[in-house]
Write an enzyme that holds these catalytic residues in place. Structure first.
Site, short mmCIF file in Angstrom:
data_model
loop_
_atom_site.label_atom_id
_atom_site.label_comp_id
_atom_site.label_asym_id
_atom_site.label_seq_id
_atom_site.Cartn_x
_atom_site.Cartn_y
_atom_site.Cartn_z
N HIS A 36 3.10 20.77 59.17
CA HIS A 36 2.67 20.82 60.57
C HIS A 36 2.73 19.41 61.16
CE1 HIS A 36 -1.02 19.14 58.94
NE2 HIS A 36 -1.08 20.14 58.09
N HIS A 85 1.80 16.42 59.08
CA HIS A 85 2.81 15.96 58.13
C HIS A 85 3.91 15.17 58.84
CE1 HIS A 85 1.22 19.54 55.80
NE2 HIS A 85 1.13 18.57 54.91
#
Ligand code: PAF
Length: 293
Positions: free
Chosen positions: A42, A45
């Site tokens: 997501h 990250h």
């Protein structure tokens, strides 16, 4: 890196599944940056990948749901998995290599030798999830051995994890620089997490009490440790009466070097950490609280 043309992410990253493929992919890789993940990538990250991209010639993202860090009653089987989606996101961030080993590749037999996380690994998350940090440190060590990164990026949302990884690197003289990435938050304050996909709309509304409690605690910093704990606790008391309720696991104000409770006269940074269950989802969050007075 055997194929520098892939570095712009246009063709997507090279996906490798075995240590041999990884070694071949990283021949002549220059400075290597590793972002260890369990996938279900997501925005949080993405920010880790961007930090690695700024600091390394070749960026490797590992995608591996590590069974060793899950307890028997935890969500290992349900943990979200989406390698094609993860690979696409990595391509958008200019990642060079995705290392996505099978469980049997990482653990061809029961793991006998593990990395003991010590006393710091038994507090907070470690107390709630016995053996969790042994599992984390063991897989991180294996990933460091396989990828041989010059630097590795971890998110500050897992404050105890990054503190333990830093401590392990120091204690075991591992030749890797640990880079911390600030917690990414949704506009409403919710910390980005792979487990947020489990939250229903009502769960998500209740989950916001966590970041509110942390903000209230941080805002009380000038009053010292007692004021910080009381302010955060007051919000969580309210959260316990919400629908669905926020079921508190722990709220703690700790010394960032040890994760032991910050003494009443603690000066300097402390970590205010919270873990709670909302519906069937366990969430964690934390903020750094500067205690100066
Ligand atoms: O933070 C995570 O996603 C995991 O704990 C890690 C560091 C990838 C180890 O499995």
């Amino acid at each position: 890196m055997t194929d520098p043309a892939r570095r712009d992410g246009a063709d997507g990253p090279l996906v490798v599944r075995t240590p041999e493929e990884l070694r071949r992919a990283l021949a002549d890789a220059g400075r290597v940056g590793l972002v260890p993940t369990m996938g279900a990538l997501h925005g949080g990250h993405r920010s880790l990948m961007r930090l690695a991209r700024e600091r390394a010639d070749t960026v490797v993202v590992s995608v591996f749901v590590n069974p060793l860090q899950f307890g028997p009653e935890e969500d290992l089987d349900q943990y979200p998995r989406d390698l094609p989606g993860d690979t696409r996101l990595c391509g958008e961030e200019g990642v060079d290599v995705v290392f996505a080993p099978e469980t049997a590749t990482m653990y061809p037999r029961p793991q006998m030798v593990t990395v003991d996380a010590g006393a710091m690994g038994e507090r907070l998350e470690g107390a709630s999830r016995p053996g969790h940090f042994t599992g984390v440190l063991t897989v991180v060590t294996k990933l460091f051995q396989l990828v041989r990164p010059d630097l590795a990026v971890f998110g500050a949302k897992d404050a105890q994890q990054i503190a333990l990884v830093r401590r392990m690197v120091d204690d075991l003289d591992l030749p890797v620089e640990i880079v911390g990435a600030p917690t990414l938050r949704e506009p409403d304050g919710l910390a980005s997490s792979s487990r947020n996909v489990y939250l229903s709309e009502a769960d998500r509304a209740s989950a916001l009490f966590l970041s509110r409690a942390l903000r209230a605690g941080a805002d009380a910093a000038t009053g010292g440790t007692v004021a910080v704990r009381e302010a955060a606790r007051a919000v969580l008391d309210e959260a316990a009466r919400a629908t669905p309720p926020v079921e508190l696991d722990y709220l703690a104000l700790v010394d960032p070097a040890t994760f032991a409770d910050a003494a009443d006269d603690h000066r300097g940074d402390a970590v205010l950490a919270v873990a709670a269950r909302v519906g069937r989802t366990r969430l964690i969050d934390n903020v750094t609280v500067p205690l100066r007075t």
